[in-house]
Design a protein around this motif. Structure first.
Motif, PDB file in Angstrom:
ATOM      1  N   LEU A   9      45.659  16.441  -0.834  1.00 50.60           N
ATOM      2  CA  LEU A   9      45.337  17.634  -0.061  1.00 50.60           C
ATOM      3  C   LEU A   9      44.535  17.286   1.184  1.00 50.60           C
ATOM      4  O   LEU A   9      44.206  18.148   1.974  1.00 50.60           O
ATOM      5  CB  LEU A   9      44.520  18.601  -0.920  1.00 50.60           C
ATOM      6  N   GLY A  10      44.154  16.041   1.343  1.00 51.10           N
ATOM      7  CA  GLY A  10      43.366  15.658   2.502  1.00 51.10           C
ATOM      8  C   GLY A  10      41.947  16.197   2.438  1.00 51.10           C
ATOM      9  O   GLY A  10      41.332  16.499   3.444  1.00 51.10           O
ATOM     10  N   VAL A  11      41.418  16.350   1.251  1.00 47.66           N
ATOM     11  CA  VAL A  11      40.102  16.943   1.076  1.00 47.66           C
ATOM     12  C   VAL A  11      39.201  15.952   0.361  1.00 47.66           C
ATOM     13  O   VAL A  11      39.613  15.313  -0.586  1.00 47.66           O
ATOM     14  CB  VAL A  11      40.238  18.228   0.234  1.00 47.66           C
ATOM     15  N   ASP A  12      37.965  15.829   0.853  1.00 51.89           N
ATOM     16  CA  ASP A  12      37.111  14.800   0.287  1.00 51.89           C
ATOM     17  C   ASP A  12      36.436  15.212  -1.013  1.00 51.89           C
ATOM     18  O   ASP A  12      36.452  14.503  -1.984  1.00 51.89           O
ATOM     19  CB  ASP A  12      36.018  14.399   1.287  1.00 51.89           C
ATOM     20  N   GLY A  13      35.802  16.371  -1.002  1.00 49.97           N
ATOM     21  CA  GLY A  13      35.012  16.701  -2.184  1.00 49.97           C
ATOM     22  C   GLY A  13      34.933  18.187  -2.430  1.00 49.97           C
ATOM     23  O   GLY A  13      35.560  18.994  -1.765  1.00 49.97           O
ATOM     24  N   THR A  14      34.125  18.525  -3.426  1.00 50.28           N
ATOM     25  CA  THR A  14      33.911  19.915  -3.797  1.00 50.28           C
ATOM     26  C   THR A  14      32.934  20.567  -2.813  1.00 50.28           C
ATOM     27  O   THR A  14      32.058  19.898  -2.275  1.00 50.28           O
ATOM     28  CB  THR A  14      33.299  19.940  -5.217  1.00 50.28           C
ATOM     29  N   GLY A  15      33.059  21.878  -2.619  1.00 52.47           N
ATOM     30  CA  GLY A  15      32.078  22.632  -1.840  1.00 52.47           C
ATOM     31  C   GLY A  15      31.249  23.505  -2.767  1.00 52.47           C
ATOM     32  O   GLY A  15      31.771  24.028  -3.757  1.00 52.47           O
ATOM     33  N   ILE A  16      29.977  23.638  -2.461  1.00 58.60           N
ATOM     34  CA  ILE A  16      29.123  24.561  -3.224  1.00 58.60           C
ATOM     35  C   ILE A  16      28.700  25.687  -2.291  1.00 58.60           C
ATOM     36  O   ILE A  16      28.201  25.438  -1.181  1.00 58.60           O
ATOM     37  CB  ILE A  16      27.877  23.844  -3.791  1.00 58.60           C
ATOM     38  N   TYR A  17      28.913  26.919  -2.747  1.00 61.58           N
ATOM     39  CA  TYR A  17      28.512  28.098  -1.967  1.00 61.58           C
ATOM     40  C   TYR A  17      27.409  28.829  -2.731  1.00 61.58           C
ATOM     41  O   TYR A  17      27.552  29.093  -3.929  1.00 61.58           O
ATOM     42  CB  TYR A  17      29.710  29.033  -1.765  1.00 61.58           C
ATOM     43  N   VAL A  18      26.318  29.137  -2.044  1.00 66.22           N
ATOM     44  CA  VAL A  18      25.223  29.892  -2.665  1.00 66.22           C
ATOM     45  C   VAL A  18      25.095  31.222  -1.928  1.00 66.22           C
ATOM     46  O   VAL A  18      24.818  31.243  -0.720  1.00 66.22           O
ATOM     47  CB  VAL A  18      23.889  29.114  -2.599  1.00 66.22           C
ATOM     48  N   HIS A  19      25.311  32.310  -2.654  1.00 77.05           N
ATOM     49  CA  HIS A  19      25.256  33.637  -2.030  1.00 77.05           C
ATOM     50  C   HIS A  19      23.844  34.203  -2.133  1.00 77.05           C
ATOM     51  O   HIS A  19      23.292  34.332  -3.230  1.00 77.05           O
ATOM     52  CB  HIS A  19      26.246  34.580  -2.714  1.00 77.05           C
ATOM     53  N   SER A 264      32.792  23.168  11.101  1.00 72.20           N
ATOM     54  CA  SER A 264      32.259  23.363   9.753  1.00 72.20           C
ATOM     55  C   SER A 264      32.968  22.396   8.818  1.00 72.20           C
ATOM     56  O   SER A 264      34.184  22.194   8.908  1.00 72.20           O
ATOM     57  CB  SER A 264      32.520  24.793   9.278  1.00 72.20           C
ATOM     58  N   ARG A 265      32.205  21.794   7.923  1.00 65.60           N
ATOM     59  CA  ARG A 265      32.865  20.942   6.927  1.00 65.60           C
ATOM     60  C   ARG A 265      33.059  21.698   5.618  1.00 65.60           C
ATOM     61  O   ARG A 265      33.682  21.178   4.698  1.00 65.60           O
ATOM     62  CB  ARG A 265      32.049  19.663   6.697  1.00 65.60           C
ATOM     63  N   HIS A 266      32.492  22.891   5.554  1.00 65.96           N
ATOM     64  CA  HIS A 266      32.593  23.648   4.303  1.00 65.96           C
ATOM     65  C   HIS A 266      33.805  24.586   4.314  1.00 65.96           C
ATOM     66  O   HIS A 266      34.615  24.554   3.381  1.00 65.96           O
ATOM     67  CB  HIS A 266      31.306  24.449   4.087  1.00 65.96           C
ATOM     68  N   ASN A 267      33.944  25.404   5.340  1.00 65.56           N
ATOM     69  CA  ASN A 267      35.024  26.401   5.338  1.00 65.56           C
ATOM     70  C   ASN A 267      36.421  25.797   5.179  1.00 65.56           C
ATOM     71  O   ASN A 267      37.272  26.406   4.527  1.00 65.56           O
ATOM     72  CB  ASN A 267      34.964  27.251   6.618  1.00 65.56           C
ATOM     73  N   PRO A 268      36.712  24.608   5.764  1.00 65.82           N
ATOM     74  CA  PRO A 268      38.059  24.051   5.566  1.00 65.82           C
ATOM     75  C   PRO A 268      38.409  23.837   4.092  1.00 65.82           C
ATOM     76  O   PRO A 268      39.584  23.780   3.739  1.00 65.82           O
ATOM     77  CB  PRO A 268      38.001  22.717   6.327  1.00 65.82           C
ATOM     78  N   LYS A 269      37.412  23.755   3.246  1.00 66.60           N
ATOM     79  CA  LYS A 269      37.729  23.602   1.814  1.00 66.60           C
ATOM     80  C   LYS A 269      38.456  24.853   1.301  1.00 66.60           C
ATOM     81  O   LYS A 269      39.353  24.756   0.470  1.00 66.60           O
ATOM     82  CB  LYS A 269      36.461  23.340   1.008  1.00 66.60           C
ATOM     83  N   TYR A 270      38.053  26.028   1.803  1.00 64.12           N
ATOM     84  CA  TYR A 270      38.770  27.250   1.405  1.00 64.12           C
ATOM     85  C   TYR A 270      40.194  27.223   1.956  1.00 64.12           C
ATOM     86  O   TYR A 270      41.135  27.615   1.286  1.00 64.12           O
ATOM     87  CB  TYR A 270      38.061  28.501   1.947  1.00 64.12           C
ATOM     88  N   TRP A 271      40.331  26.791   3.193  1.00 66.56           N
ATOM     89  CA  TRP A 271      41.652  26.825   3.826  1.00 66.56           C
ATOM     90  C   TRP A 271      42.607  25.808   3.223  1.00 66.56           C
ATOM     91  O   TRP A 271      43.816  25.978   3.304  1.00 66.56           O
ATOM     92  CB  TRP A 271      41.523  26.554   5.339  1.00 66.56           C
TER      93      TRP A 271
END
Ligand code: SF4
Length: 412
Positions: A9-19, A264-271
């Motif tokens: 998927l071309g993705v390095d790692g997991t993202g953590i989101y804190v709301h 952003s390095r986080h949002n592309p994980k959603y995409w």
């Protein structure tokens, strides 16, 4: 054990989101899970989020093998800048102790302009915040009043300037376009002010009237008239062309950066369908096939944690068709587009073969390019990405059904 197949998927790692669900005032267009901080609500948050991290660490992926360690952490909301830097530090410490993180995860934080002070900026820098997303929304006093924002245009300008002066690696300005009656000239003026401040990143969203919000009530009563769709399309196209001429390259429909290192390095994980773990009220998590989400309201979320129960409200297992459709919709919203071989492997669909005539027409209209390896939206294509994705067919050759049978997805 780490999940195989992520590199595909071309993705390095997991993202953590804190709301962080607090806002000093609730904006009339907002449909996020937010509340005001009074009545002891603010005090209940920190013990509850630390409690959730303690519960999650026992089985973060709810029975599935863990994916790659987390390399991004993003505090969103709500208004994370209402937390003191010391409180953010406690949460970060708990994440580092309890979850599988890389040594120095990329750290992003959303802030409202009125919270940006030299003391907080120094605290955020000390914590390692690399991406500060400022909820400016407008530099025009009438626009800010319409959107129900608490800050003035001067405060917004000042917040951007002091954040840049403090040396935050990437300062991002959030703006909202397509306000009722907005003309291309008035939107261009907003973009001019934003770019004159020279933030490294801009996010430009279109106003949407969400059900259940005060704006939806105003629309029903005829007191709010949305900008017609063609006029909205004109503003989106103007955004892309105008910003590109000034060095802000789009990497997604709404996201622009002066250089790749400021994306952003986080949002592309959603995409890109990468795994992400959401913490806090309403936060969503995804493991590659399954999506689950937390209780939306602060009270029930905190009560569940206090009882020692993970505050998950529900989950869904995405079908192969849903995964294929999501990846198509999300991919065409990014400048990277869709890598055709990988898509075929994961979903059993040859997108170009299934849509030869449509792809050719989109190419002739200057909306889509096909270099043999990738389908990419052009600048004009990004402005109509959703409609373009809807025009593509996944079932012309019945390939999705065979993907279902063969289960070629990343979790297989
Ligand atoms: S500041 Fe943002 S999250 Fe808070 S109410 Fe306004 S739009 Fe919603």
């Amino acid at each position: 054990m780490h999940l195989p197949g992520r590199s595909a998927l071309g993705v390095d790692g997991t993202g953590i989101y804190v709301h962080v669900p607090f806002c000093s005032k609730i904006c009339p267009y907002c449909d996020f899970a937010v509340t005001t901080p009074g009545g002891g609500r603010r005090r209940s948050y920190l013990p509850a989020i630390l409690g959730e991290i303690g519960l999650v660490c026992r089985d973060a992926w709810r029975g599935a093998p863990p994916p790659a360690p987390a390399d991004t952490i993003y505090f969103g909301g709500g208004t994370p800048s209402l937390l003191e830097p010391d409180e953010l530090e406690e949460i970060l410490g708990a994440l580092a102790r309890r979850l599988d993180l890389v040594a120095e995860p990329w750290l992003g934080l959303e802030a409202n302009p009125e919270d940006v002070t030299p003391r907080r900026l120094a605290g955020w820098r000390r914590l390692g915040v690399r991406f500060l997303s400022l909820g400016v929304q407008s530099f025009d006093e009438d626009g800010l009043a319409f959107l129900g924002r608490r800050h003035t245009a001067a405060e917004a300008r000042n917040a951007v300037a002091v954040a840049l002066a403090a040396g935050i690696e990437t300062v991002s300005v959030d703006l909202i376009c397509a306000l009722p009656g907005q003309s291309p000239a008035s939107w261009r003026r907003e973009l001019e002010i934003a770019t004159s401040l020279a933030p490294q990143h801009l996010s430009c969203y279109q106003l949407t009237v969400e059900p259940g919000t005060p704006f939806a009530v105003m629309r029903r009563r005829g007191r709010l008239r949305e900008l017609p769709e063609p006029a909205q399309g004109e503003l989106v196209l103007l955004t892309h062309t105008w910003l590109a001429e000034r060095g802000y390259q789009p990497y997604e429909v709404c996201s622009f950066a002066v250089a790749p290192e400021h994306r952003s390095r986080h949002n592309p994980k959603y995409w890109r369908h990468a795994p992400y773990l959401g913490l806090g009220p309403s936060a969503h998590s995804f493991d590659g096939q399954r999506r689950w989400w937390n209780l939306r309201q602060l009270g029930p979320w905190a009560e569940a944690v206090a009882r020692g129960r993970r505050p998950v409200e529900d989950e869904e297992l995405l079908t192969p068709m849903q995964l294929a459709l999501e990846e198509l919709m999300l991919g065409l919203r990014t400048v990277e587009g869709i890598e055709l071989d990988g898509y075929r492997r994961r979903h059993g669909v040859d997108l170009v073969a299934a849509n030869r005539a449509t792809c050719a027409a989109l190419g002739r209209d200057g909306l889509l390019t096909d270099d043999g390896g990738r389908l990419r939206p052009t600048t004009a294509g990004l402005a109509v990405a959703d409609a373009m994705a809807r025009s593509l067919d996944l079932e012309a050759d019945g390939a999705v059904e065979s993907a279902e049978a063969g289960s070629s997805g990343p979790r297989a």
